[in-house]
Design a protein around this motif. Structure first.
Motif, short mmCIF file in Angstrom:
data_model
loop_
_atom_site.label_atom_id
_atom_site.label_comp_id
_atom_site.label_asym_id
_atom_site.label_seq_id
_atom_site.Cartn_x
_atom_site.Cartn_y
_atom_site.Cartn_z
N TYR A 103 0.78 -1.12 -0.12
CA TYR A 103 -0.02 0.03 0.06
C TYR A 103 0.84 1.07 0.13
O TYR A 103 1.57 1.54 0.86
CB TYR A 103 -0.94 0.09 1.18
CG TYR A 103 -1.83 -1.13 1.48
CD1 TYR A 103 -2.99 -1.52 0.45
CD2 TYR A 103 -1.47 -2.22 2.37
CE1 TYR A 103 -3.43 -2.51 0.56
CE2 TYR A 103 -2.22 -3.51 2.45
CZ TYR A 103 -3.45 -3.65 1.63
OH TYR A 103 -4.14 -4.76 1.65
N PHE B 83 -1.50 -1.17 -4.21
CA PHE B 83 -2.49 -0.16 -4.15
C PHE B 83 -1.79 1.07 -3.90
O PHE B 83 -1.14 1.33 -2.52
CB PHE B 83 -3.22 -0.64 -2.87
CG PHE B 83 -3.82 -2.15 -3.05
CD1 PHE B 83 -5.35 -1.92 -3.47
CD2 PHE B 83 -3.11 -3.11 -3.03
CE1 PHE B 83 -5.83 -3.28 -3.70
CE2 PHE B 83 -3.90 -4.19 -3.42
CZ PHE B 83 -5.25 -4.45 -3.70
N THR C 86 -10.73 0.40 2.97
CA THR C 86 -10.02 0.27 1.87
C THR C 86 -8.99 -0.80 1.89
O THR C 86 -8.55 -1.90 1.20
CB THR C 86 -9.00 1.61 1.22
OG1 THR C 86 -10.17 2.64 0.99
CG2 THR C 86 -8.33 1.37 0.16
N HIS D 253 -9.34 -5.22 0.74
CA HIS D 253 -8.73 -5.90 -0.15
C HIS D 253 -8.20 -7.11 0.48
O HIS D 253 -8.17 -8.19 -0.13
CB HIS D 253 -7.31 -4.94 -0.54
CG HIS D 253 -6.08 -5.75 -0.95
ND1 HIS D 253 -5.12 -6.00 -0.36
CD2 HIS D 253 -6.10 -6.55 -2.25
CE1 HIS D 253 -4.39 -6.86 -1.13
NE2 HIS D 253 -4.96 -7.31 -1.96
#
Length: 319
Positions: free
Chosen positions: A137, A260, A310, A314
């Motif tokens: 991330y 991400f 978020t 995932h």
């Protein structure tokens, strides 16, 4: 069958890495959850002093690990050699922290999050050891500091030119376009960024709230602010040059784990347009782009519920 009891965790752990003492903070509602390791921004701006206030929801889904990097915050020491303050050493440190976490919690992989300067380190870590991570991330992803400053300067200049009588317009014209050779020019530029509500946080009261948490929290408090400030000066002095040599387009064109990228719409420290160019060019098994509409440079702090959802949406496969 009796369901397994959840075991929460809330500890501070000091690791010895290459003759340095480096501090971890580990928190989560259930140690059976996957590990999430944060690489903080800066250089030299760790999150341990305030971040728990903003990650309560995140701790329901992950065992969250924050690490004060070599020479920063609670890991600062006058005995640390300035010769060890290099990206290469920090990447090796991050890999050792990861391996300790996996061994300690009997895991095979973990999730990696990098914020700003930490996102630069993360790309190098992922390049070397993708086998250690489920996914990455990238928060306010650093790609090329020269391009990022030029893009932000151009935006501020255009906005300021519409208000020719403003202080910001005068200041931004005074320093001229980057690169800047004098420290005062960089300070004026950062002042203009904060005035434009595109700095550390989109709303200034959130930055003040972070400072309040640092001063009143038990992790840092007033007693440890000198370590934070000394570490900040030390880190910036020895890492800024190498930071400005970074170009992710050339050095990390591909990553072997899902990626991400999370960017604040109002971020002028790392403008989203540059991060998105990198996201579009990057080769990865999976890649996703998220823009947080009410954030500047710290979307995980400014919109913590959205950030937690978020990531957990995932990582559902591993939860």
């Amino acid at each position: 069958m009796i369901p397994e009891k959840k075991r929460s965790i809330a500890i501070m752990k000091e690791l010895s890495i290459e003759n340095t003492k480096q501090m971890l903070m580990i928190n989560g509602a259930n140690t059976k959850n996957p590990l999430l390791l944060f690489l903080h921004g800066g250089p030299g701006t760790p999150q341990i002093g305030y971040v728990r206030h903003y990650q309560k929801e995140l701790e329901e889904h992950f065992t969250v690990v924050h690490w004060d990097q070599r020479g920063s915050g609670l890991s600062y020491s006058k005995r640390i050699s300035h010769h060890s303050m290099t990206i290469s050493h920090f990447v090796n440190d991050a890999i050792q922290v990861t391996q300790w976490l996996l061994d300690h919690f009997s895991k095979t992989k973990l999730y990696l999050a990098g914020h700003s300067w930490g996102s630069l380190l993360a790309l190098h870590v992922l390049r070397q050891r993708p086998d250690l991570f489920y996914a990455y991330y990238g928060i306010s992803q650093v790609v090329n500091p020269h391009l990022e400053e030029s893009a932000a300067y151009q935006y501020i200049r255009e906005i300021s030119d519409r208000k020719r009588a403003s202080i910001r317009s005068s200041l931004i014209r005074f320093i001229g376009a980057p690169p800047w050779k004098k420290g005062i020019q960089q300070l004026i530029y950062r002042f203009c960024v904060e005035m434009g509500r595109g700095g550390l946080t989109h709303h200034h009261h959130q930055s003040l709230a972070v400072l309040f948490q640092m001063l009143t929290g038990h992790e840092y408090g007033i007693r440890n602010m000198h370590k934070f400030l000394n570490g900040l000066r030390f880190s910036k002095k020895h890492l800024t040059k190498e930071l400005y040599q970074f170009n992710a387009f050339a050095s990390v064109p591909s990553i072997k784990v899902p990626c991400f990228f999370i960017s604040g719409k109002h971020d002028l420290i790392v403008p989203s347009e540059i991060s998105k160019q990198y996201y579009q060019a990057l080769e990865a098994p999976e890649k996703f782009w998220f823009q947080f509409e009410n954030s500047a440079h710290n979307p995980h702090i400014e919109e913590p519920s959205l950030f937690a959802s978020t990531l957990s949406n995932h990582a559902l496969y591993h939860l």
